[in-house]
Design a protein around this motif. Structure first.
Motif, PDB file in Angstrom:
ATOM      1  N   LYS A 169       0.810  -1.229   0.000  1.00  0.00           N
ATOM      2  CA  LYS A 169       0.000   0.000   0.000  1.00  0.00           C
ATOM      3  C   LYS A 169       0.837   1.268   0.000  1.00  0.00           C
ATOM      4  N   GLN A 170       2.160   1.129   0.078  1.00  0.00           N
ATOM      5  CA  GLN A 170       3.034   2.305   0.074  1.00  0.00           C
ATOM      6  C   GLN A 170       4.259   2.063  -0.785  1.00  0.00           C
ATOM      7  N   GLY A 171       4.908   3.163  -1.188  1.00  0.00           N
ATOM      8  CA  GLY A 171       6.097   3.077  -2.017  1.00  0.00           C
ATOM      9  C   GLY A 171       7.339   2.845  -1.187  1.00  0.00           C
ATOM     10  N   PRO A 172       8.510   2.753  -1.840  1.00  0.00           N
ATOM     11  CA  PRO A 172       9.761   2.477  -1.122  1.00  0.00           C
ATOM     12  C   PRO A 172      10.186   3.641  -0.242  1.00  0.00           C
ATOM     13  N   LEU A 173      10.986   3.336   0.764  1.00  0.00           N
ATOM     14  CA  LEU A 173      11.593   4.381   1.578  1.00  0.00           C
ATOM     15  C   LEU A 173      12.641   5.098   0.734  1.00  0.00           C
ATOM     16  N   VAL A 174      12.700   6.419   0.845  1.00  0.00           N
ATOM     17  CA  VAL A 174      13.677   7.204   0.084  1.00  0.00           C
ATOM     18  C   VAL A 174      14.431   8.118   1.044  1.00  0.00           C
ATOM     19  N   ALA A 175      15.527   8.685   0.541  1.00  0.00           N
ATOM     20  CA  ALA A 175      16.390   9.522   1.381  1.00  0.00           C
ATOM     21  C   ALA A 175      15.694  10.809   1.805  1.00  0.00           C
ATOM     22  N   VAL A 176      16.031  11.263   3.006  1.00  0.00           N
ATOM     23  CA  VAL A 176      15.500  12.523   3.529  1.00  0.00           C
ATOM     24  C   VAL A 176      16.530  13.086   4.503  1.00  0.00           C
ATOM     25  N   ASP A 177      16.384  14.359   4.865  1.00  0.00           N
ATOM     26  CA  ASP A 177      17.262  14.924   5.890  1.00  0.00           C
ATOM     27  C   ASP A 177      16.429  15.691   6.913  1.00  0.00           C
ATOM     28  N   ASN A 178      17.098  16.221   7.911  1.00  0.00           N
ATOM     29  CA  ASN A 178      16.406  16.882   9.017  1.00  0.00           C
ATOM     30  C   ASN A 178      15.593  18.100   8.591  1.00  0.00           C
ATOM     31  N   LYS A 179      16.053  18.782   7.546  1.00  0.00           N
ATOM     32  CA  LYS A 179      15.377  20.017   7.129  1.00  0.00           C
ATOM     33  C   LYS A 179      13.908  19.791   6.762  1.00  0.00           C
ATOM     34  N   ALA A 180      13.599  18.601   6.282  1.00  0.00           N
ATOM     35  CA  ALA A 180      12.219  18.302   5.887  1.00  0.00           C
ATOM     36  C   ALA A 180      11.262  18.428   7.063  1.00  0.00           C
ATOM     37  N   TYR A 181      11.797  18.335   8.285  1.00  0.00           N
ATOM     38  CA  TYR A 181      10.946  18.347   9.477  1.00  0.00           C
ATOM     39  C   TYR A 181      10.986  19.674  10.243  1.00  0.00           C
ATOM     40  N   ASP A 182      11.659  20.680   9.659  1.00  0.00           N
ATOM     41  CA  ASP A 182      11.654  22.012  10.281  1.00  0.00           C
ATOM     42  C   ASP A 182      10.234  22.572  10.437  1.00  0.00           C
ATOM     43  N   PRO A 183       9.346  22.405   9.432  1.00  0.00           N
ATOM     44  CA  PRO A 183       7.973  22.898   9.621  1.00  0.00           C
ATOM     45  C   PRO A 183       7.245  22.198  10.770  1.00  0.00           C
ATOM     46  N   ILE A 184       7.605  20.947  11.040  1.00  0.00           N
ATOM     47  CA  ILE A 184       6.964  20.216  12.136  1.00  0.00           C
ATOM     48  C   ILE A 184       7.463  20.736  13.483  1.00  0.00           C
ATOM     49  N   ILE A 185       8.717  21.180  13.530  1.00  0.00           N
ATOM     50  CA  ILE A 185       9.214  21.830  14.752  1.00  0.00           C
ATOM     51  C   ILE A 185       8.379  23.071  15.039  1.00  0.00           C
ATOM     52  N   GLU A 186       8.088  23.834  13.991  1.00  0.00           N
ATOM     53  CA  GLU A 186       7.259  25.036  14.166  1.00  0.00           C
ATOM     54  C   GLU A 186       5.850  24.670  14.620  1.00  0.00           C
ATOM     55  N   LEU A 187       5.314  23.569  14.090  1.00  0.00           N
ATOM     56  CA  LEU A 187       3.997  23.095  14.523  1.00  0.00           C
ATOM     57  C   LEU A 187       4.034  22.712  16.001  1.00  0.00           C
ATOM     58  N   ASN A 188       5.074  21.998  16.408  1.00  0.00           N
ATOM     59  CA  ASN A 188       5.215  21.619  17.814  1.00  0.00           C
ATOM     60  C   ASN A 188       5.267  22.850  18.713  1.00  0.00           C
ATOM     61  N   LYS A 189       6.020  23.846  18.276  1.00  0.00           N
ATOM     62  CA  LYS A 189       6.134  25.072  19.076  1.00  0.00           C
ATOM     63  C   LYS A 189       4.781  25.759  19.204  1.00  0.00           C
ATOM     64  N   PHE A 190       4.005  25.738  18.123  1.00  0.00           N
ATOM     65  CA  PHE A 190       2.675  26.340  18.138  1.00  0.00           C
ATOM     66  C   PHE A 190       1.786  25.634  19.170  1.00  0.00           C
ATOM     67  N   VAL A 191       1.814  24.301  19.152  1.00  0.00           N
ATOM     68  CA  VAL A 191       0.997  23.536  20.097  1.00  0.00           C
ATOM     69  C   VAL A 191       1.497  23.747  21.528  1.00  0.00           C
ATOM     70  N   ASP A 192       2.813  23.842  21.707  1.00  0.00           N
ATOM     71  CA  ASP A 192       3.374  24.131  23.038  1.00  0.00           C
ATOM     72  C   ASP A 192       2.860  25.472  23.553  1.00  0.00           C
ATOM     73  N   ASP A 193       2.835  26.470  22.681  1.00  0.00           N
ATOM     74  CA  ASP A 193       2.351  27.801  23.063  1.00  0.00           C
ATOM     75  C   ASP A 193       0.871  27.762  23.443  1.00  0.00           C
ATOM     76  N   LEU A 194       0.099  26.966  22.701  1.00  0.00           N
ATOM     77  CA  LEU A 194      -1.328  26.811  23.047  1.00  0.00           C
ATOM     78  C   LEU A 194      -1.483  26.224  24.449  1.00  0.00           C
ATOM     79  N   ARG A 195      -0.651  25.238  24.735  1.00  0.00           N
ATOM     80  CA  ARG A 195      -0.712  24.578  26.038  1.00  0.00           C
ATOM     81  C   ARG A 195      -0.342  25.566  27.165  1.00  0.00           C
ATOM     82  N   LYS A 196       0.682  26.378  26.906  1.00  0.00           N
ATOM     83  CA  LYS A 196       1.105  27.362  27.913  1.00  0.00           C
ATOM     84  C   LYS A 196       0.021  28.393  28.169  1.00  0.00           C
ATOM     85  N   LYS A 197      -0.618  28.851  27.080  1.00  0.00           N
ATOM     86  CA  LYS A 197      -1.688  29.843  27.230  1.00  0.00           C
ATOM     87  C   LYS A 197      -2.856  29.261  28.020  1.00  0.00           C
TER      88      LYS A 197
END
Length: 304
Positions: free
Chosen positions: A273-301
């Motif tokens: 049901k899915q294709g092969p695993l392919v190469a990736v690096d950490n930069k691909a997940y920078d937007p997810i770090i920003e998402l995590n920070k957003f959710v952290d801020d919601l929790r703090k508020k």
């Protein structure tokens, strides 16, 4: 004519050549066993059945023992890699981003793909098919099922989406329940513990719900989607940054060639049901770090 410079270069090359086997032996001596761990997206027996052939393949390719570990929760794999006890981890995007945010020295090196070659999936909200609910706003005062605080599709994206709807989960819903896994979220919905549940969904061909249906755990037609998010970057596999380069290269090569070198092990994980695993690096997940920070801020508020 051989000059002193040429002689030194030849000597250096000779030393490098003689040292290469020693380096190989060094990492095998230091890593007589590698631990591969995965977040608990489904029940433990399902993970063992799905990933044991892959772990056996990896052991053969690397020439060293590889042990499968199923993390108790999403945070456990983060802590395990930060402590250096888990050498290779299969993450969700948010948990990998959290690992980086909390100081774990890890590098993403492989990413899951879909059959059409895309590298993303979606967060969805399910309700029972026969329920009267047509949109999230219809569920005021009902129970919401989330997965884990470090789940992308099971917590962070849902909270981001609900915030955009001007919905504060802990006050809008009667109860917010963390179920621990995507499978448990669907079961909680099936049993009536929750009235709406967050989950992952790739496309019409693959989702957690369809996987559960193939295992005869539920009937997919008993549920329907009332919300689907924008596409999220797919899940990564990551290894410890400070492992020897030769070892990391061998792991990388084995994983990225899994679909062709051991198709049966690959198919056991993804069931065609899915294709092969392919190469990736950490930069691909920078937007997810920003998402995590957003959710952290919601929790703090919320707590302030």
């Amino acid at each position: 004519m051989l000059t002193r410079r040429h002689t030194l270069k030849l000597a250096a090359a000779g030393l490098a050549a003689s040292a290469a086997p020693a380096f190989a032996q060094d990492w095998k001596a230091k890593y007589p066993e590698l631990v591969f761990a995965i977040i608990p997206a489904e029940n433990a027996s399902g993970v063992v059945e799905r990933y044991t052939p892959f772990v056996n393949y990896l052991s053969k390719e690397l020439g060293t023992k590889v042990t499968l570990r199923i993390a108790n929760d999403y945070a456990a794999i983060i802590e395990g890699q930060r402590a250096g006890n888990i050498h290779i981890g299969m993450y969700g995007p948010a948990s990998f981003a959290r690992a980086r945010m909390t100081g774990a020295k890890v590098d993403a090196f492989a990413i899951e793909t879909n059959l059409d070659g895309t590298k993303g999936y979606h967060s969805v909200f399910y309700v029972k098919k026969d329920s009267p609910y047509q949109k999230v706003e219809d569920l005021k005062g009902k129970n919401l099922g989330l997965v884990d605080p470090n789940s992308t599709s099971g917590n962070n994206v849902p909270r981001f989406v609900l915030n955009g709807m001007k919905i504060e989960p802990e006050t809008f819903f009667s109860k917010v329940v963390y179920t621990g896994s995507h499978e448990n979220a669907v079961i909680a919905l099936q049993q009536g513990t929750v009235d709406i549940a967050a989950n992952w969904w790739n496309d019409e061909q693959e989702s957690n719900l369809l996987r559960m249906a193939r295992k005869n755990m539920v009937k997919a037609e008993d549920f329907r989607i009332i919300y689907k998010s924008e596409q999220i970057v797919n899940s990564p596999m990551a290894y410890l940054s400070d492992m020897p380069e030769e070892l990391k290269a061998k792991i990388r090569d084995a994983v990225l060639n899994l679909a062709t070198k051991d198709k049966s092990a690959f198919d056991k994980i993804y069931e065609g049901k899915q294709g092969p695993l392919v190469a990736v690096d950490n930069k691909a997940y920078d937007p997810i770090i920003e998402l995590n920070k957003f959710v952290d801020d919601l929790r703090k508020k919320k707590s302030s």
